[in-house]
Motif scaffolding. Sequence first.
Motif, PDB file in Angstrom:
ATOM      1  N   LEU A   1      22.156  -7.519  -1.210  1.00  0.00           N
ATOM      2  CA  LEU A   1      21.860  -6.372  -0.363  1.00  0.00           C
ATOM      3  C   LEU A   1      23.091  -5.966   0.447  1.00  0.00           C
ATOM      4  O   LEU A   1      23.461  -4.793   0.495  1.00  0.00           O
ATOM      5  CB  LEU A   1      20.698  -6.683   0.589  1.00  0.00           C
ATOM      6  CG  LEU A   1      20.456  -5.632   1.673  1.00  0.00           C
ATOM      7  CD1 LEU A   1      19.852  -4.379   1.073  1.00  0.00           C
ATOM      8  CD2 LEU A   1      19.596  -6.199   2.766  1.00  0.00           C
TER       9      LEU A   1
ATOM     10  N   GLU B   1      25.736  -4.308  -1.607  1.00  0.00           N
ATOM     11  CA  GLU B   1      25.396  -3.017  -2.207  1.00  0.00           C
ATOM     12  C   GLU B   1      25.145  -1.887  -1.204  1.00  0.00           C
ATOM     13  O   GLU B   1      25.228  -0.720  -1.568  1.00  0.00           O
ATOM     14  CB  GLU B   1      24.157  -3.181  -3.098  1.00  0.00           C
ATOM     15  CG  GLU B   1      24.408  -4.080  -4.296  1.00  0.00           C
ATOM     16  CD  GLU B   1      23.135  -4.441  -5.056  1.00  0.00           C
ATOM     17  OE1 GLU B   1      22.075  -3.866  -4.763  1.00  0.00           O
ATOM     18  OE2 GLU B   1      23.226  -5.295  -5.939  1.00  0.00           O
ATOM     19  N   THR B   2      24.815  -2.203   0.047  1.00  0.00           N
ATOM     20  CA  THR B   2      24.420  -1.142   0.979  1.00  0.00           C
ATOM     21  C   THR B   2      24.594  -1.580   2.430  1.00  0.00           C
ATOM     22  O   THR B   2      24.684  -2.769   2.721  1.00  0.00           O
ATOM     23  CB  THR B   2      22.948  -0.746   0.744  1.00  0.00           C
ATOM     24  OG1 THR B   2      22.608   0.313   1.623  1.00  0.00           O
ATOM     25  CG2 THR B   2      22.007  -1.900   0.971  1.00  0.00           C
ATOM     26  N   ASP B   3      24.593  -0.624   3.299  1.00  0.00           N
ATOM     27  CA  ASP B   3      24.620  -0.905   4.737  1.00  0.00           C
ATOM     28  C   ASP B   3      23.227  -0.802   5.348  1.00  0.00           C
ATOM     29  O   ASP B   3      23.052  -0.943   6.549  1.00  0.00           O
ATOM     30  CB  ASP B   3      25.549   0.086   5.453  1.00  0.00           C
ATOM     31  CG  ASP B   3      27.004  -0.186   5.143  1.00  0.00           C
ATOM     32  OD1 ASP B   3      27.347  -1.348   4.870  1.00  0.00           O
ATOM     33  OD2 ASP B   3      27.801   0.770   5.174  1.00  0.00           O
ATOM     34  N   GLU B   4      22.237  -0.535   4.524  1.00  0.00           N
ATOM     35  CA  GLU B   4      20.866  -0.379   5.014  1.00  0.00           C
ATOM     36  C   GLU B   4      20.302  -1.707   5.506  1.00  0.00           C
ATOM     37  O   GLU B   4      20.787  -2.777   5.151  1.00  0.00           O
ATOM     38  CB  GLU B   4      19.970   0.156   3.893  1.00  0.00           C
ATOM     39  CG  GLU B   4      20.313   1.570   3.476  1.00  0.00           C
ATOM     40  CD  GLU B   4      19.384   2.047   2.379  1.00  0.00           C
ATOM     41  OE1 GLU B   4      18.216   1.623   2.334  1.00  0.00           O
ATOM     42  OE2 GLU B   4      19.846   2.850   1.564  1.00  0.00           O
TER      43      GLU B   4
END
Length: 149
Positions: free
Chosen positions: A58, A61-64
């Motif tokens: 995670l 792949e993303t900053d969420e």
Amino acid sequence: MIEPTVDSVTLSPSPTIAPDTPVSEAAQSLRRTDVAALPVVADESIVGIVTESDIVALVAETDERPVVRTIMSSPVTTISPTATLAEAAETMRTVGVKHLPVVADGSYRGLLSARTLAPYLPRHRLEIEWHDDPLCLDSSDGHSLTAGD
């Protein structure tokens, strides 16, 4: 010989989380040295599992900062407490996991890890089928050596 079953070993006392748990909270739990995986439970049924590798993926792949439901592995391979330890090890090997949630009557009972299994299983399992005298060795030059020699 009676093979030991999953219910004969002490299961990892892994905490559980809900599908709507924030990933940051799951990551905090996984930082503890005694927590290797987090079973995701809804209504006493296992619906997923979150490991460190899920969190790493995670972050890569993303900053969420989503909830656990979005990163958990699902469906989850589980094991019954009446399965043998050899069956559990084979399931882990076949599926490619290090943790198996133990489920009885549809309810989560604990987490079985590869580390827990290790002391109970032989490092290598030899299956030898004898066709001749088991104490006879044949050399490449055609000579045989038996236990009586």
